[in-house]
Design a protein around this motif. Structure first.
Motif, PDB file in Angstrom:
ATOM      1  N   THR A 246      32.438 -35.942   2.409  1.00 33.81           N
ATOM      2  CA  THR A 246      32.384 -36.886   1.295  1.00 33.81           C
ATOM      3  C   THR A 246      32.401 -36.114  -0.016  1.00 33.81           C
ATOM      4  O   THR A 246      31.901 -34.981  -0.100  1.00 33.81           O
TER       5      THR A 246
ATOM      6  N   GLU B 197      30.223 -28.565  11.624  1.00 34.18           N
ATOM      7  CA  GLU B 197      31.151 -29.550  12.178  1.00 34.18           C
ATOM      8  C   GLU B 197      32.196 -28.890  13.075  1.00 34.18           C
ATOM      9  O   GLU B 197      32.587 -29.460  14.105  1.00 34.18           O
TER      10      GLU B 197
ATOM     11  N   PHE C  70      31.683 -35.118   8.847  1.00 30.66           N
ATOM     12  CA  PHE C  70      31.892 -35.659  10.185  1.00 30.66           C
ATOM     13  C   PHE C  70      32.889 -34.784  10.933  1.00 30.66           C
ATOM     14  O   PHE C  70      33.832 -34.250  10.359  1.00 30.66           O
TER      15      PHE C  70
ATOM     16  N   SER D  65      32.842 -41.272  -1.747  1.00 31.19           N
ATOM     17  CA  SER D  65      31.632 -42.030  -1.396  1.00 31.19           C
ATOM     18  C   SER D  65      31.487 -43.297  -2.219  1.00 31.19           C
ATOM     19  O   SER D  65      30.742 -44.204  -1.831  1.00 31.19           O
TER      20      SER D  65
ATOM     21  N   ASN E 202      20.507 -37.816   0.319  1.00 34.93           N
ATOM     22  CA  ASN E 202      20.562 -39.083   1.049  1.00 34.93           C
ATOM     23  C   ASN E 202      19.236 -39.819   1.070  1.00 34.93           C
ATOM     24  O   ASN E 202      19.101 -40.814   1.784  1.00 34.93           O
TER      25      ASN E 202
ATOM     26  N   LEU F  12      20.669 -31.972   1.847  1.00 35.88           N
ATOM     27  CA  LEU F  12      21.219 -33.190   2.444  1.00 35.88           C
ATOM     28  C   LEU F  12      20.161 -34.289   2.515  1.00 35.88           C
ATOM     29  O   LEU F  12      20.441 -35.465   2.236  1.00 35.88           O
TER      30      LEU F  12
ATOM     31  N   MET G 169      26.879 -41.192  -0.619  1.00 39.58           N
ATOM     32  CA  MET G 169      26.509 -40.625   0.669  1.00 39.58           C
ATOM     33  C   MET G 169      27.005 -39.188   0.746  1.00 39.58           C
ATOM     34  O   MET G 169      28.190 -38.920   0.544  1.00 39.58           O
TER      35      MET G 169
ATOM     36  N   GLU H  84      22.946 -31.280  17.869  1.00 41.70           N
ATOM     37  CA  GLU H  84      22.712 -30.848  16.496  1.00 41.70           C
ATOM     38  C   GLU H  84      22.107 -29.449  16.466  1.00 41.70           C
ATOM     39  O   GLU H  84      22.498 -28.609  15.635  1.00 41.70           O
TER      40      GLU H  84
ATOM     41  N   ASN I  43      27.675 -36.451   3.266  1.00 42.12           N
ATOM     42  CA  ASN I  43      27.778 -36.312   4.714  1.00 42.12           C
ATOM     43  C   ASN I  43      29.085 -35.623   5.072  1.00 42.12           C
ATOM     44  O   ASN I  43      30.003 -35.508   4.250  1.00 42.12           O
TER      45      ASN I  43
ATOM     46  N   LEU J 203      29.000 -34.973  -1.356  1.00 47.63           N
ATOM     47  CA  LEU J 203      28.485 -33.715  -0.799  1.00 47.63           C
ATOM     48  C   LEU J 203      29.106 -32.524  -1.506  1.00 47.63           C
ATOM     49  O   LEU J 203      28.406 -31.570  -1.875  1.00 47.63           O
TER      50      LEU J 203
ATOM     51  N   HIS K 149      19.589 -37.547  14.913  1.00 46.51           N
ATOM     52  CA  HIS K 149      19.409 -36.190  14.381  1.00 46.51           C
ATOM     53  C   HIS K 149      17.924 -35.826  14.342  1.00 46.51           C
ATOM     54  O   HIS K 149      17.082 -36.677  14.021  1.00 46.51           O
TER      55      HIS K 149
END
Length: 969
Positions: free
Chosen positions: A450, A469, A440, A431, A560, A556, A436, A532, A438, A453, A576
């Motif tokens: 990241t 995910e 993906f 990051s 963030n 989270l 960040m 989501e 996150n 996280l 989201h």
């Protein structure tokens, strides 16, 4: 706070309000602009219906004062004055020297009473206004000599704010008062048309004076409005930043979220407002008018001019706005980006997103006029996007690193097996200064985390994120969301059409842009929020740990700096749902009272559970043979390969095209291009090692010297290492690791970036030279089977020389390495002490590593997509080489011949390139497609019994992922 966000979002549209009084004044000054009846475009076609002798003259001017004129004289043949007389009268009328139009001399326009030509009027000294006059007396004299009874004159002026004639027109045909067409509905000032009809027995003016253009005062006012619309975001962002920094709110996350939301609305709104203002004020039209007749006119007429005008000014404002946001990001969010870094991030993001799209639109506009130019714009768009995306990753440091080993990787693949997902790779994203947290899921069945996280969340919380995910992948959400974005674009078009048909008077410029923007955002966001909730439910079903899921959601938000809840209106414009809504949905499904959610979130935030962070991050981010090196190499090779299979046959086609009248020779050249292209691919493939090796060996030497490894004095051999008993692909390369091999007295030692180990001579059970990755050039690898009786572990790995200029050369060097290893293995020697740190090495430890079976990725759908993409790129190359595409004319050649149109004996050389490129690409993939997986060696114990089962032809449960033994210390 929601009220403030909603108010800020409306400020930019309100900035357009001062323009509306101006619009009313401009329309009040403009003359009525009806459409042209078809009969007046070619009055000669209706000469049989003309009841009286007459003369009709049509004069059309453009922005550069270029005049096109045609005249039709309807009188008996014995009274026709001749073309020369008509031309002379027109030249006196226009005060210019006419140039005959080529159509004048065609057979169907050879009548004596017809003339068609053009000339350039003297330019007016005024920049914004053009004026002139038409002398009617010469036409009147011509008509009287021919005894006409009726004189008509039509004057067409270009679209502009001002269009005036003196005296006013005498006729207005009925069709001119019809409703505007769909094409002209969006035009503020369509071309102005003025019609005059006189009988010779009535008073006729000696001249018609005209002027058209723009009033300087109005231009100045419009420039002020445009400047205000363009610069308004800067003032809003500056004011918003001061309000955010001075806000006395306990929860800074609310201020940060509101600021970033408002910033997003301001930037998007400014883009829409700018586009609407350009259309409303007809900026490009005004610029073309000013530049008409100058060297700048062709530039402004190019499709790229419209795209630059629409995207470049707001992009510059975007960069300035992000630069203004630096104090807020630093003080509220705690980020450590400098102003320069933040500005460069915005620049590269714009170059990676907006500019390629604008270049693509330019190419679309050029398709009908210049295929080669369109292809150049398409290719340039792709290159700009690739460069900007790479530069952005380098600037932010957020370059993904593949996690091919470790507990996080093992947990992800185990969970993927539970869900039935064919996971391909797990990536770690540093990051950097962005902080960040996150994760993906991306198309291609990859997931990314990241490091921020992983460092801040417990393993149970990360497991929920991982399952979330993977559920996205299982339900194919990434591809579906892409389709939803495309669907939103078409939905906007449908809504716009329906709204225009229902309320024709409400078809305003601002409304068109707002409808399209709303459909392109609200619809995909709605779909994303549904996804989501579905992913949350799937993750809890896999982990069976709803409490960790709830705590992960709140953590989270905390990491963030996002609020845990927002109102329903704000949520409609977010991808989201809020963390609170998601947590409530999880709690209801798990039977947890909603009242316990705050306490669950607090427990998760204060827990000290173990994480996946430390060893995983260190192993992934400090490699030379890294994911980024492999990705850059593969990208470079892909560009070269596509260029070869596209441009080599194109060059043959160009040469064949130059051989007119030699049909057999042309066909021979085209046929020869196929093996020539394939041969070029083989030559290129042979030298791939030279193109991709870089300077890794020297850098690795330096890196190992810091660790005390004396490569040169110990006789180290630079090799590539793969922990498998058969050929495998590691991120599209043949080696998982690179390092140095040391053959000591009784030990085989390997020290690389990923693995370090040592094997005694008696622990090696077999050495065999065999094939590497399947291909036409015969790559070689040395396979070594080993067994440690004390530890009860066995395995197989393979080696290949890592510093070679070609595949063939590498095969020879690897064969020499195999002979040397055999000689060392078969020749006993007394044991001697190993130098430090080689003396600390032990036998390999069997662990799982991510790899792919050659050819397993090339499933029918993937193969079809690859060949289709190759065909599209080949078409661009053919267009760039200006090879013809006339399939339609070829299929309808008989009909074209009957109509006297050009016909063709072939569909065009461009289609040949489109067929050859995928064919050659398929031929190059045949060895991988035909590959059948089987072990080269099987590890055996001292009793000669197999201790590891050979891998099946289709490893289960994922056919592209294996868990081969990997030696690590």
């Amino acid at each position: 706070m929601p009220k403030r966000s909603r108010f800020l979002a409306l400020l930019l549209p309100l900035a357009l309000f001062p323009a509306f009084p101006t619009s009313a004044n401009l329309h009040a000054q403009a003359a009525t602009a009806p459409s042209i009846p078809a009969a007046h475009d070619n009055a000669a076609d209706d000469s049989d219906n003309e009841p009286v002798s007459s003369l009709f003259v049509s004069v059309r001017l453009d922005e550069s004062a270029h005049v096109s004129v045609n005249a039709n004289l309807f009188v008996p043949k014995d009274k026709q004055p001749g073309v020369a007389s008509i031309k002379s009268a027109l030249e006196t009328t226009l005060s210019c020297r006419l140039i005959d139009d080529p159509l004048l001399h065609t057979t169907h326009k050879a009548a004596q009473g017809f003339y068609l030509g053009s000339c350039d009027l003297p330019r007016s000294p005024a920049i914004f206004l053009h004026q002139g006059s038409l002398r009617i007396t010469p036409l009147l004299d011509l008509g009287r000599n021919a005894n006409i009874q009726l004189l008509g004159a039509n004057l067409f002026l270009p679209s502009s704010d001002l269009a005036e004639v003196i005296p006013p027109p005498t006729a207005s045909p009925k069709s001119l008062s019809a409703a505007p067409t769909a094409r002209s509905a969006g035009r503020r000032h369509p071309p102005r048309m003025f019609f005059y009809n006189w009988k010779l027995d009535q008073p006729i003016p000696s001249q018609i004076s005209f002027r058209f253009g723009y009033l300087p005062a109005q231009i100045n006012r419009n420039a002020i409005y445009l400047s205000l619309i363009l610069l308004a975001p800067l003032a809003l962002v500056f004011w918003l930043g001061r309000k955010a920094l001075s806000a006395d709110v306990p929860d800074k996350a609310v201020v940060w979220f509101s600021y970033m939301r408002s910033l997003s609305w301001i930037l998007n709104g400014s883009l829409l407002a700018w586009w609407a203002a350009l259309d409303f004020f007809q900026v490009q039209q005004v610029l073309r008018f000013i530049a008409a007749g100058t060297s700048f006119a062709p530039l402004l007429s190019h499709p790229a001019a419209r795209q630059c005008l629409g995207w470049l000014p707001p992009s510059i404002i975007w960069l300035a706005c992000y630069r203004l946001s630096h104090p807020i990001q630093e003080k509220l969010r705690g980020l450590h980006w400098t102003k320069r870094e933040l500005t460069l991030q915005a620049l590269y993001s714009t170059l990676a997103g907006l500019f390629p799209f604008a270049m693509f639109l330019t190419g679309i506009n050029l398709l009908s006029t210049s295929g080669s130019s369109a292809a150049a714009w398409f290719i340039a768009a792709g290159l700009v996007r690739a460069f900007a995306a790479k530069a952005l990753l380098q600037l932010t440091g957020m370059q993904p690193h593949a996690l091919t080993t470790g507990p996080l990787r093992d947990r992800a693949f185990s969970m993927a097996d539970q869900l039935g997902v064919k996971l391909q790779q797990v990536y770690l994203i540093p990051s950097g200064k962005g902080q960040m947290a996150n994760a993906f899921a991306s198309s291609g069945n990859n997931i990314s985390f990241t490091d921020f996280l992983l460092q801040r969340m417990s393993q149970r919380e990360v497991d929920y994120v991982m399952a979330h995910e993977l559920t996205h992948l299982k339900l194919q959400h990434p591809s579906k969301l892409g389709m939803a974005r495309i669907g939103g674009f078409f939905l906007g078009g449908v809504l716009l059409t329906a709204f225009t048909l229902a309320l024709p008077g409400a078809n305003s410029i601002a409304l068109r842009y707002l409808l399209i923007f709303a459909a392109m955002t609200a619809f995909p966001f709605f779909i994303s929020r549904r996804f989501e909730y579905a992913a949350d439910a799937g993750a809890v079903a896999v982990t069976n740990d709803p409490r960790s899921a709830i705590s992960a959601l709140f953590k989270l938000s905390q990491l963030n700096m996002l609020p845990t809840q927002w109102n329903k209106w704000s949520e409609k414009w977010l991808s989201h749902p809020s963390s609170l809504r998601r947590a409530q949905a999880i709690a209801r499904k798990a039977g947890i009272p909603v009242e316990q959610i705050p306490s669950i979130a607090q427990e998760g935030s204060s827990s000290d559970a173990s994480t996946y962070a430390s060893p995983t991050i260190a192993a992934a981010t400090n490699k030379l043979h890294s994911t980024q090196h492999k990705k850059a190499s593969i990208q470079k090779l892909s560009y070269i390969l596509l260029a070869i299979i596209s441009f080599v046959p194109s060059l043959f086609a160009l040469f064949a095209q130059s051989l007119h009248g030699h049909r057999a020779l042309q066909l021979s050249l085209l046929a020869l291009s196929i093996p020539a292209t394939f041969a070029a691919v083989l030559v290129f493939s042979n030298y791939i090692p030279r193109l991709t090796r870089g300077n890794i060996s020297s850098r690795l030497n330096q890196k190992l010297s810091v660790q005390g490894i004396q490569v040169a004095s110990w006789g180290g051999i630079y090799v590539g290492f793969a922990p498998s008993a058969a050929p495998r692909s590691y991120e599209a390369t043949s080696f998982w690791d690179v390092g140095y091999l040391f053959l000591r007295s009784d030990r085989l030692c390997y020290w690389g970036e990923e693995a370090q180990f040592a094997l005694r001579r008696d622990q090696i059970t077999d050495i065999k030279l065999d094939t590497g990755l399947p291909g036409y050039l015969g790559a070689k690898r040395v396979y070594i089977a080993w067994c440690d009786a004390e530890q009860g572990t066995c395995g197989v790995f393979n080696l290949g020389r890592g510093h070679s200029d070609s595949i063939r050369g590498g095969a020879r060097q690897t064969s020499e390495l195999a002979n040397r290893l055999h000689a060392w293995w078969k020749t006993p020697s007394p044991a001697r002490a190993l130098p430090a740190p080689l003396d600390t090495l032990s036998t390999p430890v069997v662990r799982a590593v991510t790899s792919a079976v050659p050819g397993a990725l090339w499933k029918p759908q993937k193969l079809f997509s690859e060949l289709l993409a190759t065909a599209w790129i080949a078409a661009l190359a053919a267009m760039l080489c200006r090879l013809p595409f006339h399939l339609t004319a070829y299929l309808n050649s008989a009909t074209y011949s009957r109509l006297g149109l050009p016909s063709f004996s072939s569909p065009g050389a461009g289609w040949f390139i489109v067929l050859v490129a995928p064919l050659v690409r398929y031929l190059s993939l045949i060895p991988a497609l035909r590959y059948r997986d089987k072990p080269i060696l099987v590890a055996q114990s001292s009793t000669k019994g197999p201790t590891t089962a050979p891998p099946s032809p289709n490893p289960s449960p994922s056919p592209v992922t294996t868990r081969d033994p990997i030696p690590v210390p």
